[in-house]
Design a protein around this motif. Structure first.
Motif, mmCIF file in Angstrom:
data_model
loop_
_atom_site.group_PDB
_atom_site.id
_atom_site.type_symbol
_atom_site.label_atom_id
_atom_site.label_comp_id
_atom_site.label_asym_id
_atom_site.label_seq_id
_atom_site.Cartn_x
_atom_site.Cartn_y
_atom_site.Cartn_z
ATOM 1 N N ALA A 34 50.143 51.494 43.065
ATOM 2 C CA ALA A 34 51.389 51.254 43.792
ATOM 3 C C ALA A 34 52.614 51.538 42.924
ATOM 4 O O ALA A 34 53.704 51.774 43.453
ATOM 5 N N TRP A 35 52.450 51.528 41.613
ATOM 6 C CA TRP A 35 53.567 51.882 40.741
ATOM 7 C C TRP A 35 54.000 53.327 40.947
ATOM 8 O O TRP A 35 55.102 53.714 40.553
ATOM 9 N N ARG A 44 44.790 48.988 43.047
ATOM 10 C CA ARG A 44 45.862 49.187 44.037
ATOM 11 C C ARG A 44 47.221 48.839 43.436
ATOM 12 O O ARG A 44 48.202 49.539 43.660
ATOM 13 N N TYR A 45 47.276 47.752 42.680
ATOM 14 C CA TYR A 45 48.536 47.372 42.045
ATOM 15 C C TYR A 45 49.023 48.480 41.111
ATOM 16 O O TYR A 45 50.190 48.862 41.139
ATOM 17 N N GLY A 48 51.667 41.615 38.597
ATOM 18 C CA GLY A 48 50.300 42.069 38.867
ATOM 19 C C GLY A 48 49.365 40.911 39.155
ATOM 20 O O GLY A 48 48.543 40.975 40.071
ATOM 21 N N TRP A 57 45.847 39.158 46.984
ATOM 22 C CA TRP A 57 45.021 40.127 47.711
ATOM 23 C C TRP A 57 43.548 39.765 47.681
ATOM 24 O O TRP A 57 42.823 40.054 48.622
ATOM 25 N N THR A 95 49.739 38.481 51.038
ATOM 26 C CA THR A 95 50.814 37.772 50.362
ATOM 27 C C THR A 95 51.611 37.069 51.464
ATOM 28 O O THR A 95 51.346 37.270 52.653
ATOM 29 N N PHE A 153 50.016 39.670 42.742
ATOM 30 C CA PHE A 153 49.428 40.506 43.786
ATOM 31 C C PHE A 153 47.904 40.434 43.791
ATOM 32 O O PHE A 153 47.294 40.286 44.846
ATOM 33 N N VAL A 154 47.294 40.564 42.639
ATOM 34 C CA VAL A 154 45.825 40.530 42.579
ATOM 35 C C VAL A 154 45.307 39.199 43.093
ATOM 36 O O VAL A 154 44.343 39.154 43.869
ATOM 37 N N ALA A 184 41.727 45.420 43.699
ATOM 38 C CA ALA A 184 43.104 44.942 43.871
ATOM 39 C C ALA A 184 43.971 45.375 42.689
ATOM 40 O O ALA A 184 45.120 45.777 42.872
ATOM 41 N N LEU A 185 43.406 45.307 41.486
ATOM 42 C CA LEU A 185 44.148 45.762 40.303
ATOM 43 C C LEU A 185 44.403 47.264 40.373
ATOM 44 O O LEU A 185 45.498 47.729 40.041
#
Length: 181
Positions: free
Chosen positions: A121-122, A117-118, A77, A84, A90, A80-81, A114-115
């Motif tokens: 996305a799970w 979205r992360y 996480g 992004w 990335t 990605f955060v 962004a968090l």
């Protein structure tokens, strides 16, 4: 007496051309970037798992496995955060010329978005994987359910007017194509 000519309305100022929205990349291109991302994440997960095992002096894979899962999810996480929010890309997204932007601003998302979205996305994986312990499914059936869910999730982008995946819609983000330089 001065007679005034009828006043004419001022000429409308020429409107500035509205910037066209960046093109939406194909689903195939986004899934190719996802495959590349998974290869890169293998290294991130391996190194973070090695670091965890070293710091906790883990001798058995089942020791602290819940804490290890949480640790890896936090590291991924953070990766990605961080990527992004600093440019919206990335490494695989740069390679495939994709960028993540917030829908409202068209700029890379703020950390909270962004968090979101992360976490959203799970949903690519968690629903079918949750069926395994809940319904006591055998591993092949769980794998089949995961692949079917993955295909449905990817196909859902075709139903979206902006051609975005459901987790992007939930998080208020979108993937756009980046022009080649």
């Amino acid at each position: 007496m001065n007679a005034q000519a009828p006043s004419t309305p001022p000429a409308a100022a020429p409107s500035a051309p509205t910037p066209s929205a960046p093109p939406v990349p194909t689903i195939r291109r986004r899934l190719a970037a996802l495959v590349y991302e998974s290869v890169l994440l293998f290294g991130v997960v391996f190194i973070s798992g090695y670091l965890f095992g070293t710091l906790t002096q883990q001798r058995n894979g089942l020791t602290h496995h819940n804490l290890l899962t949480l640790w890896v999810a936090l590291v991924v996480g953070a990766y990605f955060v961080w990527c992004w929010t600093r440019g919206g890309q990335t490494l695989p997204m740069k390679t495939w010329r994709l960028r993540l932007v917030a829908v409202q601003t068209g700029r890379p998302p703020k950390p909270a978005r962004a968090l979101a979205r992360y976490l959203a996305a799970w949903l690519w994986f968690l629903p079918p994987l949750a069926l395994h312990p809940l319904l006591h499914l055998p591993v092949p059936a769980t794998l089949l359910a995961t692949l079917a869910w993955f295909a449905l999730w990817a196909a859902a982008a075709r139903l979206d007017p902006a051609r975005q995946f459901p987790h992007d819609r939930l998080a208020g983000t979108r993937i756009v194509a980046v022009e080649a330089r």
